[in-house]
Enzyme design. Structure first.
Site, PDB file in Angstrom:
ATOM      1  N   HIS A 137       9.690 -23.304   9.498  1.00  0.00           N
ATOM      2  CA  HIS A 137       8.612 -23.967  10.249  1.00  0.00           C
ATOM      3  C   HIS A 137       7.241 -23.842   9.590  1.00  0.00           C
ATOM      4  O   HIS A 137       6.450 -24.768   9.642  1.00  0.00           O
ATOM      5  CB  HIS A 137       8.502 -23.379  11.663  1.00  0.00           C
ATOM      6  CG  HIS A 137       9.665 -23.723  12.534  1.00  0.00           C
ATOM      7  ND1 HIS A 137       9.661 -23.504  13.897  1.00  0.00           N
ATOM      8  CD2 HIS A 137      10.876 -24.263  12.252  1.00  0.00           C
ATOM      9  CE1 HIS A 137      10.814 -23.902  14.412  1.00  0.00           C
ATOM     10  NE2 HIS A 137      11.582 -24.357  13.431  1.00  0.00           N
TER      11      HIS A 137
ATOM     12  N   HIS B 156       6.635 -30.122  11.221  1.00  0.00           N
ATOM     13  CA  HIS B 156       6.108 -28.834  10.733  1.00  0.00           C
ATOM     14  C   HIS B 156       5.148 -29.042   9.563  1.00  0.00           C
ATOM     15  O   HIS B 156       4.188 -28.296   9.394  1.00  0.00           O
ATOM     16  CB  HIS B 156       7.261 -27.908  10.349  1.00  0.00           C
ATOM     17  CG  HIS B 156       8.157 -27.607  11.503  1.00  0.00           C
ATOM     18  ND1 HIS B 156       7.737 -26.902  12.604  1.00  0.00           N
ATOM     19  CD2 HIS B 156       9.443 -27.974  11.763  1.00  0.00           C
ATOM     20  CE1 HIS B 156       8.725 -26.822  13.487  1.00  0.00           C
ATOM     21  NE2 HIS B 156       9.768 -27.467  12.999  1.00  0.00           N
TER      22      HIS B 156
ATOM     23  N   CYS C 214       2.738  -3.530   4.136  1.00  0.00           N
ATOM     24  CA  CYS C 214       1.893  -2.379   4.457  1.00  0.00           C
ATOM     25  C   CYS C 214       2.458  -1.828   5.754  1.00  0.00           C
ATOM     26  O   CYS C 214       3.555  -2.222   6.152  1.00  0.00           O
ATOM     27  CB  CYS C 214       0.416  -2.756   4.538  1.00  0.00           C
ATOM     28  SG  CYS C 214      -0.027  -3.931   5.824  1.00  0.00           S
TER      29      CYS C 214
ATOM     30  N   ASP D 251       0.862  -1.191   0.000  1.00  0.00           N
ATOM     31  CA  ASP D 251       0.000   0.000   0.000  1.00  0.00           C
ATOM     32  C   ASP D 251       0.895   1.236   0.000  1.00  0.00           C
ATOM     33  O   ASP D 251       2.111   1.151  -0.240  1.00  0.00           O
ATOM     34  CB  ASP D 251      -1.018  -0.054   1.155  1.00  0.00           C
ATOM     35  CG  ASP D 251      -0.406   0.166   2.528  1.00  0.00           C
ATOM     36  OD1 ASP D 251       0.836   0.356   2.625  1.00  0.00           O
ATOM     37  OD2 ASP D 251      -1.158   0.146   3.526  1.00  0.00           O
TER      38      ASP D 251
ATOM     39  N   THR E  92       1.811  -2.131   9.083  1.00  0.00           N
ATOM     40  CA  THR E  92       2.123  -3.137  10.106  1.00  0.00           C
ATOM     41  C   THR E  92       2.334  -4.529   9.519  1.00  0.00           C
ATOM     42  O   THR E  92       2.813  -5.429  10.208  1.00  0.00           O
ATOM     43  CB  THR E  92       0.962  -3.273  11.108  1.00  0.00           C
ATOM     44  OG1 THR E  92      -0.191  -3.775  10.398  1.00  0.00           O
ATOM     45  CG2 THR E  92       0.628  -1.953  11.776  1.00  0.00           C
TER      46      THR E  92
END
Ligand code: RB5
Length: 142
Positions: A98, A133, A65, A8, A67
């Site tokens: 993982h 995993h 973006c 963004d 966060t």
């Protein structure tokens, strides 16, 4: 490998520099992000990358973006997409080792560009560990 990238308005500068870096390293890159710093809505770009991953148009993705959370929330709706957030190099390592993340998501407002490159390199060069995993990621789909 063809990498789709989306962002963004908070991550335009990082995206432009990262696309150039990835192309220098020999990757094909498809830009699904905005190239404008005008305020925009991250789902409009995340959905384009998610659809490209689901259809096989791109092999992996990078999303940024402010966060990273909005991008991850959108991308994880798509079948076969595992978008994982990383903010340090060790997290970028384990998100592949993982979680076998096929999208690396980074929080542009909280990391330097240098860190973005270091995390991208770590994620690209780390292999999935498999074993327990694999069993765990197989349990993610509902
Ligand atoms: C934009 O202000 C911000 O909300 C967005 O970049 C992102 O952090 C959302 O998850």
């Amino acid at each position: 490998m063809t990498i789709g990238i989306c962002n963004d308005h908070t991550a335009v500068e990082y995206k432009v520099k990262l696309v150039a870096y990835l192309r220098r390293k020999g990757h094909e890159v498809v830009n699904f992000g905005t190239d404008s710093t005008d305020s925009c809505d991250y789902p409009d770009y995340a959905h384009q990358l998610g659809a490209a991953l689901e259809s096989g148009k791109v092999d992996a993705g990078i999303a940024m973006c402010g966060t990273g959370n909005g991008m991850a929330m959108c991308l994880n709706h798509y079948k076969g997409v595992r978008a994982g957030l990383a903010w340090t190099v060790p997290v970028a390592h384990v998100v592949k080792e993982h979680n076998n993340a096929n999208v690396l998501v980074m929080p542009a407002r909280f990391v330097s560009y240098r860190m973005v490159v270091s995390m991208t390199r770590e994620w690209l060069t780390t292999g999935f560990a498999g074993g327990r995993h694999k069993r765990r990621i197989d349990k993610i789909e509902i």
